[in-house]
Design a protein around this motif. Structure first.
Motif, mmCIF file in Angstrom:
data_model
loop_
_atom_site.group_PDB
_atom_site.id
_atom_site.type_symbol
_atom_site.label_atom_id
_atom_site.label_comp_id
_atom_site.label_asym_id
_atom_site.label_seq_id
_atom_site.Cartn_x
_atom_site.Cartn_y
_atom_site.Cartn_z
ATOM 1 N N LYS A 57 0.798 -1.216 0.000
ATOM 2 C CA LYS A 57 0.000 0.000 0.000
ATOM 3 C C LYS A 57 0.841 1.281 0.000
ATOM 4 C CE LYS A 57 -3.923 1.770 2.561
ATOM 5 N NZ LYS A 57 -4.776 1.640 3.723
ATOM 6 N N ALA A 61 4.501 7.055 3.955
ATOM 7 C CA ALA A 61 3.394 8.028 4.043
ATOM 8 C C ALA A 61 3.804 9.292 4.803
ATOM 9 C CB ALA A 61 2.178 7.382 4.684
ATOM 10 N N ALA A 63 6.491 11.929 7.236
ATOM 11 C CA ALA A 63 6.996 11.956 8.603
ATOM 12 C C ALA A 63 5.840 11.597 9.535
ATOM 13 C CB ALA A 63 7.524 13.351 8.920
ATOM 14 N N ILE A 65 3.124 11.907 11.946
ATOM 15 C CA ILE A 65 2.317 13.070 12.353
ATOM 16 C C ILE A 65 2.108 13.091 13.874
ATOM 17 C CG2 ILE A 65 0.027 14.159 12.099
ATOM 18 C CD1 ILE A 65 0.060 13.078 9.169
ATOM 19 N N GLY A 108 7.177 13.691 3.622
ATOM 20 C CA GLY A 108 8.552 13.215 3.806
ATOM 21 C C GLY A 108 8.855 11.959 2.998
ATOM 22 N N GLU A 111 9.731 13.282 -0.276
ATOM 23 C CA GLU A 111 11.062 13.890 -0.132
ATOM 24 C C GLU A 111 12.145 12.812 -0.164
ATOM 25 O OE1 GLU A 111 11.002 17.745 2.348
ATOM 26 O OE2 GLU A 111 9.622 16.430 3.395
ATOM 27 N N GLU A 131 1.702 18.757 3.194
ATOM 28 C CA GLU A 131 2.118 19.564 4.354
ATOM 29 C C GLU A 131 1.262 20.795 4.613
ATOM 30 O OE1 GLU A 131 4.210 18.014 2.366
ATOM 31 O OE2 GLU A 131 5.875 17.190 3.515
ATOM 32 N N GLY A 139 9.732 19.691 5.222
ATOM 33 C CA GLY A 139 10.906 20.121 5.996
ATOM 34 C C GLY A 139 12.151 19.293 5.783
ATOM 35 N N LYS A 249 -8.980 11.247 12.807
ATOM 36 C CA LYS A 249 -9.685 10.820 11.593
ATOM 37 C C LYS A 249 -10.913 11.682 11.299
ATOM 38 C CE LYS A 249 -8.033 6.034 12.043
ATOM 39 N NZ LYS A 249 -6.923 6.071 11.098
HETATM 40 N N1 CAA Z 1 2.159 9.607 10.447
HETATM 41 C C1 CAA Z 1 1.666 8.807 11.407
HETATM 42 N N2 CAA Z 1 0.789 7.810 11.193
HETATM 43 C C2 CAA Z 1 0.396 7.630 9.929
HETATM 44 C C3 CAA Z 1 0.850 8.414 8.858
HETATM 45 C C4 CAA Z 1 1.786 9.458 9.166
HETATM 46 N N3 CAA Z 1 2.314 10.250 8.229
HETATM 47 N N4 CAA Z 1 0.261 8.005 7.721
HETATM 48 C C5 CAA Z 1 -0.543 6.974 8.054
HETATM 49 N N5 CAA Z 1 -0.462 6.744 9.379
HETATM 50 C C6 CAA Z 1 -1.169 5.726 10.163
HETATM 51 C C7 CAA Z 1 -2.607 6.139 10.416
HETATM 52 O O1 CAA Z 1 -2.697 7.012 11.548
HETATM 53 C C8 CAA Z 1 -3.263 4.787 10.647
HETATM 54 O O2 CAA Z 1 -2.957 4.371 11.950
HETATM 55 P P1 CAA Z 1 -4.105 3.586 12.828
HETATM 56 O O3 CAA Z 1 -4.352 2.314 12.064
HETATM 57 O O4 CAA Z 1 -3.421 3.381 14.143
HETATM 58 O O5 CAA Z 1 -5.298 4.488 12.865
HETATM 59 C C9 CAA Z 1 -2.500 3.867 9.689
HETATM 60 O O6 CAA Z 1 -1.271 4.542 9.375
HETATM 61 C C10 CAA Z 1 -3.241 3.645 8.383
HETATM 62 O O7 CAA Z 1 -3.548 4.929 7.850
HETATM 63 P P2 CAA Z 1 -5.050 5.339 7.415
HETATM 64 O O8 CAA Z 1 -6.042 4.670 8.278
HETATM 65 O O9 CAA Z 1 -5.076 6.826 7.336
HETATM 66 O O10 CAA Z 1 -5.074 4.700 5.945
HETATM 67 P P3 CAA Z 1 -5.940 5.168 4.688
HETATM 68 O O11 CAA Z 1 -5.777 4.106 3.661
HETATM 69 O O12 CAA Z 1 -7.290 5.574 5.093
HETATM 70 O O13 CAA Z 1 -5.177 6.508 4.163
HETATM 71 C C11 CAA Z 1 -3.262 7.835 3.592
HETATM 72 C C12 CAA Z 1 -3.875 6.423 3.664
HETATM 73 C C13 CAA Z 1 -3.985 8.659 2.535
HETATM 74 C C14 CAA Z 1 -1.787 7.696 3.200
HETATM 75 C C15 CAA Z 1 -3.399 8.515 4.969
HETATM 76 O O14 CAA Z 1 -2.879 7.628 5.955
HETATM 77 C C16 CAA Z 1 -2.665 9.795 5.082
HETATM 78 O O15 CAA Z 1 -3.118 10.815 4.577
HETATM 79 N N6 CAA Z 1 -1.511 9.806 5.797
HETATM 80 C C17 CAA Z 1 -0.777 10.978 6.091
HETATM 81 C C18 CAA Z 1 0.009 11.438 4.897
HETATM 82 C C19 CAA Z 1 0.677 12.744 5.183
HETATM 83 O O16 CAA Z 1 0.044 13.749 5.422
HETATM 84 N N7 CAA Z 1 2.042 12.747 5.154
HETATM 85 C C20 CAA Z 1 2.826 13.912 5.332
HETATM 86 C C21 CAA Z 1 3.248 14.085 6.742
HETATM 87 S S1 CAA Z 1 3.997 15.665 6.964
HETATM 88 C C22 CAA Z 1 5.616 15.479 6.503
HETATM 89 O O17 CAA Z 1 6.038 14.443 6.059
HETATM 90 C C23 CAA Z 1 6.414 16.733 6.727
HETATM 91 C C24 CAA Z 1 7.875 16.720 6.581
HETATM 92 O O18 CAA Z 1 8.423 17.003 5.554
HETATM 93 C C25 CAA Z 1 8.695 16.539 7.762
#
Ligand code: CAA
Length: 258
Positions: A57, A61, A63, A65, A108, A111, A131, A139, A249
């Motif tokens: 999958k 995904a 950094a 959060i 990330g 990135e 982001e 970042g 969520k």
């Molecule tokens: N951080 C922490 N946990 C995360 C995660 C993340 N980036 N992405 C997914 N997860 C976790 C979810 O919290 C969930 O955990 P639980 O089962 O304990 O609830 C598990 O992974 C499965 O995720 P979903 O239930 O959300 O799965 P989905 O199929 O419904 O959605 C997804 C998939 C679209 C990838 C969604 O998980 C999502 O949007 N994730 C976040 C993506 C994101 O925003 N990434 C950028 C982070 S910011 C960053 O990276 C900044 C930087 O430069 C430092």
């Protein structure tokens, strides 16, 4: 439990990010393991490194959060510096690095893929910079890399809208080199890796260095100004609101700029 797995065969290393329960999101422990493994293998006779994510999958995904939610601004600066250093270790890795993007490559995670030399994606891969929808900015040095790779106009549209891009569009934008049926991704990546590994190792390594030295393509290094912009977003109402909403969520309440 280890968050990374590494194996090597015929001078080709495969480094798997192994946190499928969180879609391979990068937490501090995982980042520490990546630094350690990359340091250990950089001095070996490896001719090509493949980085991929565990499961069907997600590549990475982003950094973590949950870890970022409560960071104080000063901690966010360090967070960004560490992430930038990791991406630079990948970009400056002595031999070529291929990202086998087997699913989500967001924030990330994108990135990280951008720090690799070549990106080969499965048809189900999804790319994006979420982001700004989380109240922050990329970042880990990805802003400079995406601008270098696809040009400022296309990059800014992706960065400002936070929209997700499927593999075929990522190919047309120039983010990925090629798109593959999911079941064939790894075997196709290994064919490319074997082509690289079949060439003269010193010549390939020096070619990578020369390519990285071309103006605008050199591995970007952490700048205080980028770190400061990242830091400034932390502790804001918008950042807390959006990250809490993701973890709970639900949709974030409307952004206010505060
Ligand atoms: N951080 C922490 N946990 C995360 C995660 C993340 N980036 N992405 C997914 N997860 C976790 C979810 O919290 C969930 O955990 P639980 O089962 O304990 O609830 C598990 O992974 C499965 O995720 P979903 O239930 O959300 O799965 P989905 O199929 O419904 O959605 C997804 C998939 C679209 C990838 C969604 O998980 C999502 O949007 N994730 C976040 C993506 C994101 O925003 N990434 C950028 C982070 S910011 C960053 O990276 C900044 C930087 O430069 C430092």
């Amino acid at each position: 439990m280890s968050y990374t797995a590494y194996e090597v065969k015929d001078f080709i290393g495969t480094l798997t990010i192994n946190r499928p329960e969180a879609l391979n999101a990068l937490n501090g422990e995982l980042i520490g393991e990546l630094f350690k493994t990359l340091k250990e293998i950089a001095s070996t006779d490896l001719r090509c490194l493949v980085i991929t994510g565990k499961g069907e999958k997600s590549f990475v995904a982003g950094a973590d959060i949950e870890e970022m939610l409560s960071l104080a601004p000063s901690e966010a600066l360090e967070y960004s510096r560490t992430g930038n250093e990791l991406m630079n270790v990948i970009a400056d890795f002595p031999s070529p690095v291929i990202a086998a993007v087997n699913g989500y490559a967001l924030g990330g995670g994108l990135e990280l893929a951008l720090a690799c030399d070549i990106r080969m994606a499965a048809e189900n891969a999804v790319f994006g910079f979420p982001e700004v929808s989380l109240g922050i900015l990329p970042g880990y040095g990805g802003i400079k890399r995406i601008v270098n790779l696809i040009g400022a106009g296309k990059a800014k549209e992706l960065l400002f809208t936070a929209r997700r891009v499927k593999a075929e569009e990522a190919l047309s934008l120039g983010i990925v080199n090629s798109v593959h049926p999911p079941a064939e991704l790894m075997s196709d990546v290994l064919i490319t890796a074997a082509q690289i590994a079949g060439n003269a190792p010193r010549a390939v390594r020096n070619t990578k260095k020369a390519a990285n030295n071309v103006a605008g393509l050199a591995a970007p290094h952490f700048t205080e100004s980028e770190g400061a912009l990242f830091k400034e977003c932390f502790g804001t109402m918008d950042q807390r609101n959006a990250m809490c909403a993701f973890l709970e969520k639900r949709k974030p309440v409307a952004f206010t700029g505060i």
